[in-house]
Design an enzyme around this catalytic site. Structure first.
Site, PDB file in Angstrom:
ATOM      1  N   GLU A 120       0.963  -1.160  -0.097  1.00 49.88           N
ATOM      2  CA  GLU A 120      -0.126  -0.061  -0.179  1.00 49.88           C
ATOM      3  C   GLU A 120       0.866   1.298   0.109  1.00 49.88           C
ATOM      4  O   GLU A 120       1.621   1.553   1.069  1.00 49.88           O
ATOM      5  CB  GLU A 120      -0.831  -0.132   1.340  1.00 49.88           C
ATOM      6  CG  GLU A 120      -2.058   0.965   1.211  1.00 49.88           C
ATOM      7  CD  GLU A 120      -1.893   1.858   2.232  1.00 49.88           C
ATOM      8  OE1 GLU A 120      -1.134   2.791   1.898  1.00 49.88           O
ATOM      9  OE2 GLU A 120      -2.158   1.777   3.494  1.00 49.88           O
TER      10      GLU A 120
ATOM     11  N   CYS B  55      -1.938   7.783   5.249  1.00 49.77           N
ATOM     12  CA  CYS B  55      -1.914   7.266   3.853  1.00 49.77           C
ATOM     13  C   CYS B  55      -3.113   7.752   3.216  1.00 49.77           C
ATOM     14  O   CYS B  55      -3.261   8.226   2.010  1.00 49.77           O
ATOM     15  CB  CYS B  55      -1.810   5.983   3.478  1.00 49.77           C
ATOM     16  SG  CYS B  55      -2.788   5.046   4.587  1.00 49.77           S
TER      17      CYS B  55
END
Lengths: 486, 486
Positions: free
Chosen positions: A240, A277
């Protein structure tokens, strides 16, 4: 647990090759036992881990605060989320929801031109999983985090390469987890930690490691992906990576609640010094925007220390590139006063400028910075959406009156770019649920079909297998039923 | 349809870079329209393709026989399977079974420490899919085959790189498919073909291509996988590569029906001159085996032409390596009498020999060859199973009396290696059903979570997306319901 320790120091030494070998060998040795441990027993083991972490909560939170510089309140919330996640993923497999069994009975008249044999499909764990822990979530994406929880729940042993941002916390949690798992009868070696990037790469190239996970920078994740992909036997790499998480404000929403959007946006992009994120890096507003006017008058919060000096340096470099561009101006900047404390900052530019240089302006600047982008019309809004690289999230701030064809053009374009679309909420904060999807086209994720958050994260560590014409006594339990015929 | 043609010749010229650009651009232009075409309409388009192929069946079968040298009966059956597959995958999406919607309603008391927002998860098509067609199934794994059918059903445009083994058939089917799709109102460009490996590589590196499929050799597939993985934006590459498909015969089965097993085995490994990815390349029998005795007395069928001279050369090279090894002897060999016709052959060795050199002896020899391996005891049987690289299939020929702990050791080991396990049936012949799994650990598949046959093959071309707090009017239809709450 296999790692180097120097108990009189606060530093954790990198693992030696022998220590990596021992950790991987132990995990491999546990794999076949853990794979056939009933899911309900695996759930009990995960619950025990959660209970032990909760019981040691204050000690762990203090350690995390010392090493990560994150506020205590945030860390307390993250630990609640982490132990919930361990229990919740355990419950999911205990209920057998990860197996998705399909039974096709034999059918002599199957219309493909040949009889259909008895076929029964279920899922098996992949084997040893290597988890590269993240720096920005010392609990939820680190040693006891979602990747570890979902791999253990799936029936895979886990080796965690700890993050250098919180090494003592990682080792302490590793010890607690190892003894908690042991106390429930889990096989020795089902969980271990290693330290150091060389150790991580050694493990990543080990034939006994069958999958790897990573949460972090695009540069670091891509390097590891390339190693995983170029093995003699390539393995799945669930990375990710970067995301700018754009927020699109319609003209109607801007008129109706510009000041409110401005306030919520500042709170969202500065939360945790922007070290999420899903932190929004672009706010896209109409020309002459009320939101922009409110942002011009806004006061940014005071900066706080970042997680590590490396992260601050990376942030300064990336945001420096953006701020130095012609056509980008600085709206606000609040400087920090020590080596770890980066400046909180807000810049502005135009949609045309972004479309001229998407590579620079649509890159992730991991930290407390954001860019306000003004657009002239709906066409420019959609053009911006079409220019986006893969995103974890994309958000629309709109009004009910916006729901029409233009909005469909925008949301269709955003759906092509992002893994999660939000309406009138903010992307920071990722709930652990069945319907969650935390992923997206590259570079948001290196594995577009998978999520790293939510119960579907377990599926990353399972593969399908079909049994043809097998006697009941040799079938996995979930396939012995004849409940589902097709 | 974009490709070079020289109508007066039987050769199809390789596509030029401009022709590749045109095919990819047209597919990309069709992507957003095809993605939102209702699945029932996509199903109608696939059914129309199937109807047109059936209507031209005899013409196509004749062409396929000329180019592939496969018998008419086999090709007739393959066309039935192919058109069934087109209709069946269409029906699957028309029923919405590919979308797997999950609705989590907002929950202020969600125990993770923060309220759960309204989250709704569904699936979207990936975009343009590039399909490298296979040589050994001119219909079922080629232009109108499973990869094409499942990608179109998922809502993805398809560009097929045709196989040089049956170029005229490929072009003819491409023309029929293009006009059939057009007649149903499918967008122009939703389907096209290109020819030549350079054209395939150009398309594989095109940013508009979002996934690729391949069925063929490990060497060729690995080269393409590496290209897909090293793109600036890596894309999923669904390669179905090599497999030796071992068959394990227990002592009890050997005693009870050695002659029958020998006969069925010869029929299976020589079917279609062994040119199936599921053709069994190893028969593992006990020392002093009745099956082996029957095979010593057996007569192998006469050889037939292979698909192409390239395939024959590859077969001769691989089987030559095996036959030349110390400890490997030839049981039978029936030579062919022309350049395309390879020798049908049967070799024998011991389990100990295989365990000494698994790399050579467990490699796929794509063609009419197989190796009989004798084992001393159950431990050697399990050791062989543990030594296997990833397999599409593994088969046990056993008796009910074998169902016990030793057999669990064997089937557990086989489950770690293979995507499909069979009991007392033969691996050739892969049914198109919901429970089918045609894949496995590398090199059986480059994408261990996915199948290339069956309705689950559609999932390769879909990715999850989650909508958070979205107004009903902007949600995909399948998420507007509140039927499933968690």
């Amino acid at each position: 647990m296999n790692r180097a320790r120097t108990p009189t120091s606060t530093d954790i030494a990198d693992s030696t090759p022998d220590q990596v070998e021992a950790a991987v060998a132990a995990a491999h040795g546990a794999a076949s036992t853990w794979a056939v441990t009933p899911p309900a027993d695996r759930a009990r083991a995960l619950t025990q881990v959660a209970d032990v972490l909760d019981a040691h909560g204050e000690e762990l939170i203090d350690l995390a605060a010392q090493e990560s510089h994150l506020p205590l309140g945030r860390l307390r919330g993250e630990l609640v989320r982490t132990t919930f996640q361990l229990r919740h993923l355990g419950q999911y497999v205990a209920a057998g929801r990860h197996l998705d069994p399909i039974v096709d009975h034999a059918d002599p008249d199957w219309p493909m031109g040949a009889p259909r044999p008895d076929l029964r499909r279920t899922h098996l764990p992949l084997g040893v999983v290597l988890n590269f822990a993240a720096g920005n979530f010392p609990f939820a994406f680190s040693v006891p985090g979602g990747d570890t929880a979902s791999a253990l729940a799936a029936g895979c042993p886990v080796v965690v390469k700890i993050h250098p941002g919180h090494p003592r916390l990682s080792v302490r949690i590793g010890d607690l987890m190892t003894s908690a798992l042991h106390s429930t009868g889990a096989p020795v070696g089902v969980f271990g930690t290693i330290a150091g990037i060389d150790a991580g790469i050694t493990a990543l190239t080990d034939p006994r490691v069958r999958a790897a996970t990573f949460t972090g920078s695009t540069r670091g994740g891509r390097a590891l992906l390339d190693i995983a992909s170029s093995r003699p036997d390539p393995i799945p790499f669930f990375g990710e990576l970067g995301s700018v998480n754009p927020v699109f404000v319609t003209a109607a929403a801007d008129r109706a609640r510009g000041a409110e959007i401005a306030e919520q946006y500042v709170a969202s992009f500065t939360l945790g010094m922007g070290q999420f994120c899903t932190s929004p890096g672009l706010l896209i507003v109409p020309d002459g925007s009320a939101t922009l006017a409110a942002l011009e008058r806004a006061t940014l919060p005071d900066p706080a220390p970042m997680l590590t000096a490396t992260m601050r340096a990376g942030f300064d470099r990336a945001v420096g590139e953006v701020a130095a561009l012609d056509g980008v101006s600085t709206l606000h900047i609040v400087d920090g006063d020590d080596a770890l404390t980066a400046a909180v900052q807000l810049h502005r530019t135009t949609a045309a400028r972004v479309l001229d240089d998407p590579e620079t302006l649509l890159q992730e600047c991991f930290g407390p910075s954001s860019v306000i982008v003004t657009y002239a019309d709906a066409a420019e809004l959609t053009a911006l959406a079409d220019a986006l690289p893969g995103q974890l999230t994309a958000t629309v701030q709109g009004e009910e009156s916006d729901v029409g064809d233009d909005m469909h053009s925008l949301t269709d374009a955003l759906a092509r770019a992002a893994g999660r679309l939000l309406w009138n909420q903010w992307p920071t904060g990722v709930s652990v649920t069945d319907a969650q999807h935390h992923g997206g086209p590259y570079p948001a994720s290196t594995a577009i079909h998978t999520t790293s958050v939510g119960t579907k994260a377990i599926a990353r560590f399972l593969r399908p297998i079909t049994y043809q014409n097998f006697p009941a006594g040799l079938l996995p339990q979930e396939l012995r039923t004849s409940a589902r015929a097709n």
